[in-house]
Design a protein around this motif. Structure first.
Motif, PDB file in Angstrom:
ATOM      1  N   GLU A  81      12.039 -38.204  99.127  1.00 24.52           N
ATOM      2  CA  GLU A  81      10.873 -37.821  99.932  1.00 24.52           C
ATOM      3  C   GLU A  81      10.752 -38.641 101.216  1.00 24.52           C
ATOM      4  OE1 GLU A  81       9.179 -40.932  97.047  1.00 24.52           O
ATOM      5  OE2 GLU A  81      10.753 -39.437  97.009  1.00 24.52           O
ATOM      6  N   GLY A  82      11.730 -39.517 101.447  1.00 23.60           N
ATOM      7  CA  GLY A  82      11.725 -40.330 102.655  1.00 23.60           C
ATOM      8  C   GLY A  82      12.030 -39.520 103.898  1.00 23.60           C
ATOM      9  N   LYS A  83      11.935 -40.182 105.019  1.00 23.16           N
ATOM     10  CA  LYS A  83      12.181 -39.551 106.313  1.00 23.16           C
ATOM     11  C   LYS A  83      13.683 -39.510 106.586  1.00 23.16           C
ATOM     12  CE  LYS A  83      10.853 -39.742 111.136  1.00 23.16           C
ATOM     13  NZ  LYS A  83      10.146 -40.446 112.184  1.00 23.16           N
ATOM     14  N   ILE A  85      16.457 -39.651 109.296  1.00 26.36           N
ATOM     15  CA  ILE A  85      16.589 -40.125 110.672  1.00 26.36           C
ATOM     16  C   ILE A  85      18.065 -40.124 111.078  1.00 26.36           C
ATOM     17  CG2 ILE A  85      14.481 -41.517 110.575  1.00 26.36           C
ATOM     18  CD1 ILE A  85      16.216 -44.016 110.234  1.00 26.36           C
ATOM     19  N   GLU A  89      18.560 -43.819 115.315  1.00 24.10           N
ATOM     20  CA  GLU A  89      17.221 -44.249 114.898  1.00 24.10           C
ATOM     21  C   GLU A  89      17.296 -45.372 113.871  1.00 24.10           C
ATOM     22  OE1 GLU A  89      14.402 -40.341 115.308  1.00 24.10           O
ATOM     23  OE2 GLU A  89      16.094 -40.211 113.908  1.00 24.10           O
ATOM     24  N   LYS A 126      10.179 -45.348 103.988  1.00 25.22           N
ATOM     25  CA  LYS A 126      10.924 -44.556 103.004  1.00 25.22           C
ATOM     26  C   LYS A 126      11.964 -43.755 103.758  1.00 25.22           C
ATOM     27  CE  LYS A 126       6.980 -44.215  99.916  1.00 25.22           C
ATOM     28  NZ  LYS A 126       5.823 -44.437 100.777  1.00 25.22           N
ATOM     29  N   LEU A 127      13.224 -43.894 103.356  1.00 26.76           N
ATOM     30  CA  LEU A 127      14.346 -43.283 104.049  1.00 26.76           C
ATOM     31  C   LEU A 127      15.093 -42.350 103.112  1.00 26.76           C
ATOM     32  CD1 LEU A 127      16.287 -43.185 106.534  1.00 26.76           C
ATOM     33  CD2 LEU A 127      17.426 -45.188 105.571  1.00 26.76           C
ATOM     34  N   SER A 128      15.429 -41.170 103.623  1.00 26.57           N
ATOM     35  CA  SER A 128      16.259 -40.217 102.886  1.00 26.57           C
ATOM     36  C   SER A 128      17.527 -39.986 103.691  1.00 26.57           C
ATOM     37  CB  SER A 128      15.514 -38.893 102.706  1.00 26.57           C
ATOM     38  OG  SER A 128      16.353 -37.935 102.086  1.00 26.57           O
TER      39      SER A 128
END
Length: 161
Positions: A81-83, A85, A89, A126-128
């Motif tokens: 569910e992370g962002k 990028i 970035e 939060k990173l995806s």
């Protein structure tokens, strides 16, 4: 020099994954102090209940606490569910951490059931990697490559095209 911790649940079992991780660790040594922390994965039955899964995640969260509760630490949860990028970035985010006084960046990769909500709440970001699902071993190598690429971007090398 900034410190990067990869806090992971589980170990790299196959030699080719360990070799790939070692190669990126060697490359990253020019840019940061890298530490890969392999936490024990909770043992679950073949078909665990939701209660068992949550208990396992809570157990793993306890193991993570001593790493994510530090001062001057920027915590990044790797989660679906992370962002999403770009490499550029991510490079900027790593640079910004140093500029903003963070001495350590933690990238947290949970078990196959994810990361406990309590850990995610303590994270700064939060990173995806993608909307797709990857095996944890591959995700670790992909993340190491992206961190390396981020440093290469910051240093304006030819690695990133």
């Amino acid at each position: 020099m900034i410190k990067i911790n990869l806090i992971t649940v589980g170990k790299l079992k196959e030699k080719y994954w360990r070799d790939a991780a070692a190669e990126y660790a060697k490359r990253l040594s020019a840019f940061c102090k890298l530490d890969i922390v392999e936490l024990n994965e909770s043992r679950l039955s073949d078909n665990p209940s939701e209660k068992e899964k949550l208990a396992a995640l809570d157990n793993e969260a306890e193991s993570m606490a001593k790493y994510i509760d530090g001062s001057n630490t920027y915590n990044i949860a790797m989660c679906i569910e992370g962002k999403i990028i770009s490499s550029e970035e991510l490079s900027a985010k790593i640079e910004d951490c140093g500029t903003n006084g963070f001495s350590t960046i933690n990238f947290i990769i949970g078990s196959s059931f994810g990361i406990a909500q309590s850990v995610k709440q303590k994270c700064d970001f939060k990173l995806s990697m993608s909307k797709m699902t990857f095996p944890h071993q591959l995700a670790r190598i992909m993340l190491l490559e992206q961190i390396y690429r981020g440093f290469q971007i910051s240093n304006h090398t030819k690695y990133h095209k």
